[in-house]
Design a protein around this motif. Sequence first.
Motif: not given
Length: 272
Positions: A98, A111-113, A115-120, A123
């Motif tokens: 993270e 919102w992505r940041s 919710l910690r939803r990063f593009p594949g 990652v």
Amino acid sequence: MLTVEALTKTYKTGDKALRSVSFTVPKGQVVGLIGPSGAGKSTLIRCINRLVEPSEGRVLLNDLDITGLPAGGLRRARRQIGMIFQEYALVERLSVMENVLSGRLGYVGFWRSFLRRFPGEDVENAFRLLDRVGLIDHADKRADALSGGQRQRVGIARALAQDPELLLIDEPTASLDPKTSRQIMRLIVEICAERGLPAIINIHDVVLAQQFTQRIIGLQAGQIVFDGTPDLLDEGVLTRIYGEEDWTAMRRAAEEDDHAERDAAERMAGMV
């Protein structure tokens, strides 16, 4: 390429932290920035990315004038400038992964940041970076469970996650033991060579700077008093920058530590 032109920082008290500092750093060059406390090293690093606002002069990164940018443009420009801190600046309750992914916050939406939803692909790249800095097996550990050297490696990976055009590195070895300090410096120099990244390393350890950087800039009272290759940094120049010191003894001690580390590595390799 980084170009610094007549950069000056004057505080409200009238004190000058920087006095018309000018230099260029070409692609792939690693510069060691040395000088006594109060010489302006940290101020220079922070003026380049405008964490401190310069009073006069210009900073250009690949012809982009950083000093002339409004707030929105500055936020975008800072994506291109990776910063590695002395005190690591990690979020200790978050995992190593993270923390590395936080280097992508300038590229993803709120919102992505949040919710910690990063593009594949981000990652996947973070895993590659952790492998490169030797921490692939620690991806899920909390940052506060790591040693100082491991935390600095996380900071390096986080800066690289930005896909920067420049690295600014502030005292990366100040809190580390001599062996770990050499490992961190070696890692930084190797990565810069691999990626063609220019870097400025504010470093208090003169011997480390001479061992690992390609060029050294010496500051004294906010002015450049030396700019050249490490082999030209003799006792006379060092005395002009710092004052009297037994530089020969310091170099000898560092060389002995380096030889001992290499001998230990060779013994371990022979046992495998």
